[in-house]
Design a protein around this motif. Sequence first.
Motif, mmCIF file in Angstrom:
data_model
loop_
_atom_site.group_PDB
_atom_site.id
_atom_site.type_symbol
_atom_site.label_atom_id
_atom_site.label_comp_id
_atom_site.label_asym_id
_atom_site.label_seq_id
_atom_site.Cartn_x
_atom_site.Cartn_y
_atom_site.Cartn_z
ATOM 1 N N VAL A 1 0.845 -1.196 0.000
ATOM 2 C CA VAL A 1 0.000 0.000 0.000
ATOM 3 C C VAL A 1 0.876 1.240 0.000
ATOM 4 O O VAL A 1 1.736 1.406 0.876
ATOM 5 C CB VAL A 1 -0.931 0.029 1.231
ATOM 6 C CG1 VAL A 1 -1.827 1.271 1.195
ATOM 7 C CG2 VAL A 1 -1.784 -1.225 1.297
ATOM 8 N N LEU A 2 0.662 2.112 -0.981
ATOM 9 C CA LEU A 2 1.368 3.393 -1.038
ATOM 10 C C LEU A 2 0.448 4.508 -0.544
ATOM 11 O O LEU A 2 -0.746 4.528 -0.856
ATOM 12 C CB LEU A 2 1.821 3.703 -2.463
ATOM 13 C CG LEU A 2 3.048 2.949 -2.983
ATOM 14 C CD1 LEU A 2 3.327 3.347 -4.424
ATOM 15 C CD2 LEU A 2 4.270 3.209 -2.118
ATOM 16 N N ASP A 3 1.020 5.417 0.211
ATOM 17 C CA ASP A 3 0.273 6.568 0.725
ATOM 18 C C ASP A 3 1.191 7.789 0.656
ATOM 19 O O ASP A 3 2.192 7.855 1.370
ATOM 20 C CB ASP A 3 -0.171 6.308 2.168
ATOM 21 C CG ASP A 3 -0.997 7.461 2.734
ATOM 22 O OD1 ASP A 3 -1.535 8.251 1.932
ATOM 23 O OD2 ASP A 3 -1.080 7.573 3.971
ATOM 24 N N HIS A 4 0.861 8.715 -0.249
ATOM 25 C CA HIS A 4 1.679 9.917 -0.441
ATOM 26 C C HIS A 4 3.151 9.575 -0.663
ATOM 27 O O HIS A 4 4.055 10.184 -0.082
ATOM 28 C CB HIS A 4 1.532 10.862 0.752
ATOM 29 C CG HIS A 4 0.155 11.435 0.895
ATOM 30 N ND1 HIS A 4 -0.827 10.842 1.656
ATOM 31 C CD2 HIS A 4 -0.409 12.531 0.335
ATOM 32 C CE1 HIS A 4 -1.932 11.565 1.595
ATOM 33 N NE2 HIS A 4 -1.707 12.584 0.783
ATOM 34 N N GLY A 5 3.372 8.581 -1.515
ATOM 35 C CA GLY A 5 4.728 8.244 -1.915
ATOM 36 C C GLY A 5 5.510 7.389 -0.942
ATOM 37 O O GLY A 5 6.694 7.123 -1.171
ATOM 38 N N ARG A 6 4.877 6.940 0.121
ATOM 39 C CA ARG A 6 5.550 6.088 1.095
ATOM 40 C C ARG A 6 4.787 4.771 1.263
ATOM 41 O O ARG A 6 3.575 4.721 1.037
ATOM 42 C CB ARG A 6 5.655 6.789 2.451
ATOM 43 C CG ARG A 6 6.515 8.045 2.429
ATOM 44 C CD ARG A 6 6.649 8.639 3.810
ATOM 45 N NE ARG A 6 7.542 9.800 3.804
ATOM 46 C CZ ARG A 6 7.867 10.477 4.903
ATOM 47 N NH1 ARG A 6 7.368 10.112 6.079
ATOM 48 N NH2 ARG A 6 8.680 11.517 4.817
ATOM 49 N N ILE A 7 5.487 3.743 1.679
ATOM 50 C CA ILE A 7 4.837 2.458 1.914
ATOM 51 C C ILE A 7 4.141 2.490 3.271
ATOM 52 O O ILE A 7 4.778 2.649 4.317
ATOM 53 C CB ILE A 7 5.852 1.300 1.860
ATOM 54 C CG1 ILE A 7 6.436 1.183 0.452
ATOM 55 C CG2 ILE A 7 5.188 -0.012 2.268
ATOM 56 C CD1 ILE A 7 7.471 0.082 0.304
ATOM 57 N N ALA A 8 2.819 2.343 3.237
ATOM 58 C CA ALA A 8 2.030 2.337 4.464
ATOM 59 C C ALA A 8 1.752 0.927 4.957
ATOM 60 O O ALA A 8 1.414 0.723 6.122
ATOM 61 C CB ALA A 8 0.707 3.079 4.232
#
Length: 277
Positions: free
Chosen positions: A208-215
């Motif tokens: 899962v990506l969230d604003h360019g980071r792995i969440a």
Amino acid sequence: MIIRIDSLTFRYPNGTTALDGVSFSVGAGERVAIVGANGAGKSTLARHLVGIERPASGTIEIDGRRADGLPIAELARTVGFVFQNPDDQLHAASVVKEVGFGPRNLGFPPARRAELVESALRRTGLTQWRDTHPHHLSLGERKRVALASVLAMDTPVVVLDEPTTGQDHASVVLLGNLVDDLAADGRTVLAITHDMDFCVEHFDRVLVLDHGRIAWDGPITGWLAHVAASDDQALELPQLARLGRRLGWEGPVTTVTDFLERLTPESGPAPVTSTVP
């Protein structure tokens, strides 16, 4: 590991940071779904795997080689990329010529090239349209042509960008079977998708990506439990999981078999009967 990404960062010319320190590895034969809200960086990440985008910092290794310095033509031998919009990659005057372009460009011998093309046409259900111009086909059919053109290149990694968009039920079933078959053959499949049902049915791992980071990065079952317990509205549970939640069942429902067993826990799955006379 066939793919290893370490601290990947990418910024667009306007200053927007699309990827911010992304790190993960993917092994041969893994099926990984990359999900997240619009603008999370999913497609940007996928484009790095084929050299369309280049990192501002960080490294990408594919099949033991640093990929961030390799030309696109060289990366195409390892990673096959199916664009979300098939019209971005279709250019030949017939389906068979389109599917044959990749293996011919990679320099495969004629006999192997012919075998790969016929196999790709058959597996995507396109044999009857082999001499048709791709742009005379529907959107769903053109997406299958784009998929066939990648299958014919016989790459160890296949990346799918929103593969079920514009596809009817039969095409989605065909696509799911292809994903399963590719993984069974030891090929790695990554899919960017908003189709949570397709994700749960055919992928083992979710990133899962969230604003360019792995969440989140982990197995499907753990991810379902995480989403069910959170208030994150960006990621919708699959239909069966939502239904199980409405019924008050503990733990996520992942398959039809699981759903039926919970309906009739004492006697086993309820028989499926047809209402068609």
